[in-house]
Design a protein around this motif. Sequence first.
Motif, PDB file in Angstrom:
ATOM      1  N   THR A  37       0.846  -1.195   0.000  1.00 42.64           N
ATOM      2  CA  THR A  37       0.000   0.000   0.000  1.00 42.64           C
ATOM      3  C   THR A  37       0.878   1.240   0.000  1.00 42.64           C
ATOM      4  OG1 THR A  37      -0.107  -0.078   2.399  1.00 42.64           O
ATOM      5  CG2 THR A  37      -1.877  -1.172   1.199  1.00 42.64           C
ATOM      6  N   SER A  38       0.399   2.254  -0.671  1.00 43.94           N
ATOM      7  CA  SER A  38       1.136   3.508  -0.760  1.00 43.94           C
ATOM      8  C   SER A  38       0.149   4.636  -0.999  1.00 43.94           C
ATOM      9  CB  SER A  38       2.146   3.433  -1.910  1.00 43.94           C
ATOM     10  OG  SER A  38       2.728   4.700  -2.143  1.00 43.94           O
ATOM     11  N   THR A  39       0.503   5.815  -0.550  1.00 49.05           N
ATOM     12  CA  THR A  39      -0.352   6.981  -0.796  1.00 49.05           C
ATOM     13  C   THR A  39      -0.032   7.611  -2.142  1.00 49.05           C
ATOM     14  OG1 THR A  39       1.229   8.368   0.397  1.00 49.05           O
ATOM     15  CG2 THR A  39      -0.632   7.473   1.648  1.00 49.05           C
ATOM     16  N   SER A  40       1.114   7.246  -2.721  1.00 46.85           N
ATOM     17  CA  SER A  40       1.508   7.796  -4.017  1.00 46.85           C
ATOM     18  C   SER A  40       0.812   7.021  -5.134  1.00 46.85           C
ATOM     19  CB  SER A  40       3.018   7.692  -4.207  1.00 46.85           C
ATOM     20  OG  SER A  40       3.685   8.340  -3.158  1.00 46.85           O
ATOM     21  N   PRO A  41       0.552   7.671  -6.267  1.00 45.71           N
ATOM     22  CA  PRO A  41      -0.038   6.940  -7.390  1.00 45.71           C
ATOM     23  C   PRO A  41       0.958   5.924  -7.931  1.00 45.71           C
ATOM     24  CG  PRO A  41       0.552   9.165  -8.051  1.00 45.71           C
ATOM     25  CD  PRO A  41       0.768   9.080  -6.562  1.00 45.71           C
ATOM     26  N   PRO A  42       0.462   4.841  -8.534  1.00 46.34           N
ATOM     27  CA  PRO A  42       1.376   3.816  -9.051  1.00 46.34           C
ATOM     28  C   PRO A  42       2.187   4.334 -10.233  1.00 46.34           C
ATOM     29  CG  PRO A  42      -0.858   3.354  -9.718  1.00 46.34           C
ATOM     30  CD  PRO A  42      -0.925   4.512  -8.779  1.00 46.34           C
ATOM     31  N   ILE A  43       3.331   3.725 -10.428  1.00 49.71           N
ATOM     32  CA  ILE A  43       4.180   4.074 -11.571  1.00 49.71           C
ATOM     33  C   ILE A  43       3.677   3.280 -12.766  1.00 49.71           C
ATOM     34  CG2 ILE A  43       6.517   3.966 -12.500  1.00 49.71           C
ATOM     35  CD1 ILE A  43       7.505   4.110  -9.597  1.00 49.71           C
ATOM     36  N   HIS A  44       3.357   3.981 -13.847  1.00 49.45           N
ATOM     37  CA  HIS A  44       2.865   3.327 -15.055  1.00 49.45           C
ATOM     38  C   HIS A  44       3.967   3.346 -16.095  1.00 49.45           C
ATOM     39  CE1 HIS A  44      -1.266   2.985 -13.710  1.00 49.45           C
ATOM     40  NE2 HIS A  44      -1.181   4.215 -13.269  1.00 49.45           N
ATOM     41  N   ILE A  45       4.604   2.199 -16.271  1.00 51.20           N
ATOM     42  CA  ILE A  45       5.676   2.120 -17.255  1.00 51.20           C
ATOM     43  C   ILE A  45       5.097   2.209 -18.664  1.00 51.20           C
ATOM     44  CG2 ILE A  45       7.501   0.626 -18.156  1.00 51.20           C
ATOM     45  CD1 ILE A  45       7.737  -0.473 -15.284  1.00 51.20           C
ATOM     46  N   ASN A  46       3.933   1.589 -18.874  1.00 50.67           N
ATOM     47  CA  ASN A  46       3.270   1.633 -20.172  1.00 50.67           C
ATOM     48  C   ASN A  46       1.818   2.031 -19.921  1.00 50.67           C
ATOM     49  OD1 ASN A  46       2.535   1.355 -22.796  1.00 50.67           O
ATOM     50  ND2 ASN A  46       2.937  -0.841 -22.951  1.00 50.67           N
ATOM     51  N   ASP A  50      -2.853   0.446 -19.209  1.00 47.77           N
ATOM     52  CA  ASP A  50      -3.674   0.564 -18.006  1.00 47.77           C
ATOM     53  C   ASP A  50      -4.877   1.464 -18.227  1.00 47.77           C
ATOM     54  OD1 ASP A  50      -2.075  -1.068 -16.348  1.00 47.77           O
ATOM     55  OD2 ASP A  50      -0.647   0.570 -16.112  1.00 47.77           O
ATOM     56  N   ASP A  51      -4.708   2.490 -19.004  1.00 44.69           N
ATOM     57  CA  ASP A  51      -5.771   3.476 -19.202  1.00 44.69           C
ATOM     58  C   ASP A  51      -6.162   3.535 -20.669  1.00 44.69           C
ATOM     59  OD1 ASP A  51      -5.564   4.243 -16.451  1.00 44.69           O
ATOM     60  OD2 ASP A  51      -3.770   5.386 -16.970  1.00 44.69           O
ATOM     61  N   GLN A  52      -6.838   2.493 -21.129  1.00 40.10           N
ATOM     62  CA  GLN A  52      -7.243   2.448 -22.521  1.00 40.10           C
ATOM     63  C   GLN A  52      -8.561   3.180 -22.707  1.00 40.10           C
ATOM     64  OE1 GLN A  52      -7.178  -1.460 -24.230  1.00 40.10           O
ATOM     65  NE2 GLN A  52      -5.633  -2.157 -22.786  1.00 40.10           N
TER      66      GLN A  52
END
Length: 199
Positions: A37-46, A50-52
């Motif tokens: 768990t983290s309060t930061s947004p996830p790192i999106h390498i591609n 993820d967001d199509q």
Amino acid sequence: MNRLRQHPQRNPLSARLKVLALLSAMLFSAGCLRGCTSTSPPIHINPNMDDQPKYTAQGSSGFFYDGGAMRLPVAGTVARGEFYERDQQALLTGRDAQGNFVSNPLDVDEAVMARGKNRYSIYCRPCHGELGDGLGVLYDSGVPVASFKDPRIVALPDGEIFDTVTNGKGLMSGYRYPVPAEDRWAIIAYLRNLQQEEE
């Protein structure tokens, strides 16, 4: 006078330990990147994976004239598995529209009887025996198998036997998928013929 600088001797073992500790720390921190768990947004390498851009079911759309993202099916479309249910429910289920068991809907002729005998030999005979008397392989192993000559089974409507062949009963598994509906009815036609034969 030239003075030579003297460097302290490096210990190769301590250098290796430092590198090993650094690699261990990197591996440990990499293990926490997913699932922690983290309060930061996830790192999106591609990020485009993820967001199509897509429409969701029951969503709205400015592209279509009615404002809906979902389209109506083409006229005459039937859901998978419902082809027979509209016109030939008895053939597929063994029941009429009111839910009562039906008689064999096939026109029983020599070809249907031959097909029934062939399918019976493959799917039924190993357990129920060649004559339908329940004296198959399972009987030899001590497992009781129904005899088709039993008066209780002789009195069953064709549709009820079809339902048992389709969905199974007790130790018997269903044959809905390996045996098409027409072949199941052909087996029942052959089975009725076996019931009339004298032992």
